[in-house]
Design a protein around this motif. Sequence first.
Motif, short mmCIF file in Angstrom:
data_model
loop_
_atom_site.label_atom_id
_atom_site.label_comp_id
_atom_site.label_asym_id
_atom_site.label_seq_id
_atom_site.Cartn_x
_atom_site.Cartn_y
_atom_site.Cartn_z
N UNK A 124 0.83 -1.21 0.00
CA UNK A 124 0.00 0.00 0.00
C UNK A 124 0.86 1.26 0.00
N UNK A 125 1.90 1.30 0.84
CA UNK A 125 2.75 2.49 0.92
C UNK A 125 3.50 2.70 -0.39
N UNK A 126 3.94 1.61 -1.01
CA UNK A 126 4.64 1.74 -2.28
C UNK A 126 3.74 2.41 -3.31
N UNK A 127 2.52 1.88 -3.47
CA UNK A 127 1.62 2.42 -4.50
C UNK A 127 1.18 3.85 -4.17
N UNK A 128 1.02 4.18 -2.88
CA UNK A 128 0.67 5.55 -2.51
C UNK A 128 1.80 6.51 -2.87
N UNK A 129 3.04 6.14 -2.53
CA UNK A 129 4.16 7.03 -2.79
C UNK A 129 4.42 7.15 -4.29
#
Length: 400
Positions: A224-229
């Motif tokens: 999730x953090x990867x795709x958000x960033x």
Amino acid sequence: MALHVVAARTDPALIRLPWSRPLADWEDWHVVPLPLGLSRHVVRVVQVSGQFLAVKETEEAMALREYDLLRDLQRIGQPTVVPRGVVTGRVDADGAPLPAALLTEHLHYSLPYRTVFQHGLRTEQVPALIDALVVLLVRLHLAGFFWGDVSLSNALFRRSAGGFAAFLVDAETGELRASVSDAMREQDVLVGTENIFAELMDLAASGDTDAQVDGHAIVTQLSERYHQLWAELTAAEEFGADEWSRIEQRIARLNELGFDVDELDVRADSDRVRIQPKVVEAGHHRRELRELTGLLVEDAQARKLLNDLAAFTAHGGYDRDDRKDVAQRWLTNVYTPIIGLLTGDLRARIAPAEFFHEVMEHRWRRSEELGHEADIFESARDYVATVLPHRPPDMPPSMT
């Protein structure tokens, strides 16, 4: 076969190492006892001419390829270990061939993930460790690097303003290209979630940590953090033609994340505007701090130091003074005297910028206890006397 050394900087002391023996058999007086991550290769750290080098045995073609990759990544400013050379043509006393060896500089104040956990990583700090790996992966993808084997074991971690900064340490499966396709990015994320889940389950089973590790939650967080960033750094944004301030807001958000926008694609028609960052570079805060003070630190540390510089400016009434002059005043009167408290073996325990950050945190806690603002120099001395001796070191005394 003749011993052959390919090195970024030649050093005759390299030749004198016992290359005719397998790395696993090198005596203690050659090897520095530093914590190392898990690896399918034999890895040792040695001291050569006052410098600490990691030596990894591997196949010749792989060693040369990884050496070139790391050099290319260094040239474009990516967070990796520094390659120093490759040794080939090794044979033992009986003339039997030995593996090639890749040499990289040991990254000061860095730790493998298992050591971070063993040094008392708290449950609430685990997401910060994963976030550091996410930022590393996004930075590499932006630079056109496909990792191929994303894992905690293939990175090193350095404490940074209460969080972590991650560095690529193993690039042997990687590829550097003009750009990384969406499919390759998703492959890296998938492999990363699988590897990290296995690493965390193994860590929990080993009993080497007191932190509560929820493997499913952590790998979900990574994805999730990867795709958000990635979306924040690269996605297109549309708005009305009367909302041009949205461009400044988008750039400000990226700066808050620690990235600069080097190129922005702006397209406008009669009533709509579309913007999309084209070239994004990490290190916004560390570049600003370096320009003002000459200090080179991690980006999160730089952000904290810039905040303290801003407070120094406001409290001293220096708002109208030249910012570089004020920064030099802060460096001379605040930062340098506090860092000067790190004498002798204390320098091995913590990086200077991280020490300054932890002193600021200690000062805040003392202020809460005292009911008024604590003096920063008294807080620094109290931290050195009462906290630092019990803090797990980020670099062993043998490296001082």
